[in-house]
Design an enzyme around this catalytic site. Structure first.
Site, short mmCIF file in Angstrom:
data_model
loop_
_atom_site.label_atom_id
_atom_site.label_comp_id
_atom_site.label_asym_id
_atom_site.label_seq_id
_atom_site.Cartn_x
_atom_site.Cartn_y
_atom_site.Cartn_z
N ASN A 113 -69.26 -127.72 -34.00
CA ASN A 113 -69.48 -125.84 -32.87
C ASN A 113 -68.67 -126.01 -31.91
O ASN A 113 -68.35 -124.63 -31.27
CB ASN A 113 -70.42 -126.18 -33.13
CG ASN A 113 -71.00 -125.68 -34.97
OD1 ASN A 113 -70.35 -125.30 -35.52
ND2 ASN A 113 -72.02 -125.37 -34.89
N VAL B 270 -74.93 -114.29 -39.95
CA VAL B 270 -75.89 -114.34 -38.70
C VAL B 270 -74.72 -113.00 -38.03
O VAL B 270 -75.62 -111.54 -37.28
CB VAL B 270 -76.11 -114.99 -37.73
CG1 VAL B 270 -76.09 -114.79 -36.35
CG2 VAL B 270 -76.48 -116.11 -38.07
N GLY B 271 -73.47 -113.27 -37.93
CA GLY B 271 -72.63 -111.93 -37.64
C GLY B 271 -72.41 -110.66 -38.47
O GLY B 271 -72.45 -110.03 -37.46
N HIS C 241 -82.61 -124.11 -26.51
CA HIS C 241 -82.84 -123.14 -28.03
C HIS C 241 -83.42 -124.81 -28.84
O HIS C 241 -82.01 -125.47 -29.81
CB HIS C 241 -82.35 -122.89 -28.51
CG HIS C 241 -81.98 -121.34 -29.29
ND1 HIS C 241 -83.46 -121.11 -29.79
CD2 HIS C 241 -81.41 -121.93 -30.60
CE1 HIS C 241 -83.17 -120.37 -31.05
NE2 HIS C 241 -81.75 -121.32 -31.52
N GLY D 21 -70.41 -114.71 -40.50
CA GLY D 21 -70.81 -115.24 -41.93
C GLY D 21 -72.54 -114.63 -41.76
O GLY D 21 -72.37 -113.05 -41.14
N1 APR Z 1 -63.36 -118.98 -36.31
C1 APR Z 1 -63.82 -118.06 -36.45
N2 APR Z 1 -64.77 -118.00 -37.52
C2 APR Z 1 -65.13 -119.54 -38.25
C3 APR Z 1 -64.60 -120.66 -37.19
C4 APR Z 1 -63.16 -119.73 -36.33
N3 APR Z 1 -62.79 -121.39 -36.02
N4 APR Z 1 -64.92 -121.56 -38.03
C5 APR Z 1 -65.56 -121.49 -38.52
N5 APR Z 1 -65.88 -119.42 -38.18
C6 APR Z 1 -67.14 -118.84 -39.18
C7 APR Z 1 -66.76 -118.90 -40.66
O1 APR Z 1 -65.75 -118.40 -41.65
C8 APR Z 1 -67.96 -118.30 -41.26
O2 APR Z 1 -68.18 -117.02 -42.19
O3 APR Z 1 -68.02 -118.90 -39.00
C9 APR Z 1 -68.96 -117.74 -39.65
C10 APR Z 1 -70.43 -118.75 -39.56
O4 APR Z 1 -70.93 -117.92 -40.57
P1 APR Z 1 -72.13 -118.31 -41.75
O5 APR Z 1 -72.00 -120.18 -42.15
O6 APR Z 1 -72.73 -117.77 -42.78
O7 APR Z 1 -73.51 -119.47 -40.71
P2 APR Z 1 -74.48 -118.52 -39.76
O8 APR Z 1 -75.72 -119.04 -40.52
O9 APR Z 1 -73.80 -116.79 -39.54
O10 APR Z 1 -74.18 -119.23 -38.23
C11 APR Z 1 -73.44 -119.00 -37.35
O11 APR Z 1 -75.48 -119.06 -36.12
O12 APR Z 1 -77.72 -119.14 -35.97
C12 APR Z 1 -76.24 -120.00 -35.20
O13 APR Z 1 -76.84 -122.02 -35.53
C13 APR Z 1 -76.27 -121.43 -36.50
O14 APR Z 1 -73.85 -122.65 -35.11
C14 APR Z 1 -74.19 -121.59 -36.68
C15 APR Z 1 -73.71 -120.26 -36.49
#
Ligand code: APR
Length: 309
Positions: free
Chosen positions: A95, A13-14, A175, A11
């Site tokens: 989460n 952050v990743g 945090h 997503g």
């Molecule tokens: N396995 C793999 N990927 C997953 C799973 C899972 N079980 N559940 C969710 N995801 C993926 C989603 O498909 C999505 O692409 O995690 C990604 C999260 O991305 P975003 O929704 O864009 O969230 P993001 O802003 O990247 O934040 C992710 O980091 O900073 C923290 O609070 C934030 O907990 C959050 C995390």
């Protein structure tokens, strides 16, 4: 041979973390996500940027845990982000499930890896990840303090009109809203912050730092911050891969340090190829000690809720 970094969760952050690694050619990157096609698509897009960045890093995407094997570092960013009105703590149960799934998916395949946990509420998620992985505590680290310190540096820079490069800051504790920015250990080119700024101003900047994540959530409305979280995660990955021995505030497993036992919480650590190589113990004054304890208690309360103690 370049080392392999796996980023779980492709997503905001990743993918931003993967972008920084690819841009710098620091490592080969595997992007993993539950969403089909998405990590592959982002990886291909990043690969097509590499020629323009003169980077020969390889970037691939996958939905299969087997592909993650042999990673040197695994950054976990999978999970749900905050929306307006959601605190980091509201994400707890959903989460925690994501962390259990993903960490059990990757840990046995990369037994020598260092795990960096980004998903919120981060300190608790680091503890869940550590338990699920079965790794030694120094190999599981949470990303939080380095981001909060960068926010504090930004606000000090805006206030003083001095380059953030000349500002060092330390934020300890969980945090969350009770994080503990430490003015006594925050300096402008070596000058302690209280020597150059009034207490009122410092208090205002501390409040803004504590709510720095929420300020962005309220502006974005659909999710939470990602450029600075990704930059912070990148620096931690780099410190491990290059064995830099950098000093960063990170969530580390405390086993008696600061009078805390058996809890992940933000403290200054030395980061190198073995993960947390040392925890730096500061001599806290009465106020700092009180605020730190309050922050640790809030992390421990959340741990109690998910029955992980
Ligand atoms: N396995 C793999 N990927 C997953 C799973 C899972 N079980 N559940 C969710 N995801 C993926 C989603 O498909 C999505 O692409 O995690 C990604 C999260 O991305 P975003 O929704 O864009 O969230 P993001 O802003 O990247 O934040 C992710 O980091 O900073 C923290 O609070 C934030 O907990 C959050 C995390």
């Amino acid at each position: 041979m370049r080392k392999k970094v796996t980023v779980i969760g492709a997503g905001n952050v990743g993918a931003s973390t993967a972008q920084l690694i690819a841009h710098e050619g620091l490592a080969d990157v595997l992007l993993f996500d539950i969403s089909e096609g998405m990590p592959q698509g982002k990886a291909l897009d990043l690969s097509e940027a590499c020629p323009l960045w003169n980077s020969s890093a390889s970037i691939t995407g996958t939905n299969t845990y087997a592909d993650t094997s042999g990673s040197a570092v695994i950054a976990i960013t999978a999970g749900f982000p905050r929306k307006p009105g959601t605190s980091r703590d509201d994400l707890l149960h959903a989460n925690a499930g994501v962390i259990r799934d993903t960490v059990s998916g990757v840990s046995a395949l990369s037994p020598d890896s260092i795990l960096i946990i980004v998903t919120n509420p981060m300190d608790v998620m680091a503890q869940v990840a550590w338990k699920v992985s079965g790794f030694a505590p120094h190999k599981v680290i949470g990303m939080g303090g380095i981001l909060d310190s960068s926010r504090f540096r930004t606000f000090i820079s805006l206030e003083t009109k001095i380059s953030p490069s000349d500002i060092e800051a330390l934020v300890m504790g969980g945090h969350g809203d009770l994080m503990v920015p430490m003015p006594r250990f925050t300096t402008v080119k070596g000058i302690p912050l209280p020597d150059i700024m009034s207490k009122d101003k410092i208090d205002r900047l501390i409040e803004r730092t504590r709510h720095g994540g929420a300020e962005i959530v309220n502006l974005l409305k659909t999710g939470s911050a990602y450029y600075a979280p990704a930059a912070a995660t990148y620096h931690m990955i780099k410190a491990v891969l290059l064995d830099e021995k950098r000093v960063f505030p990170c969530a580390a497993y405390l086993d008696g340090q600061y009078g805390v036992r058996g809890t992940y919480v933000g403290v200054p650590v030395v980061l190198g190829e073995n993960g947390v190589e040392r925890i730096i113990e500061l001599d806290l004054n009465e106020d700092e000690e009180r605020d730190f304890r309050k922050s640790v208690s809030s992390v421990q309360n959340l741990l109690g809720i998910i029955e992980f103690n």
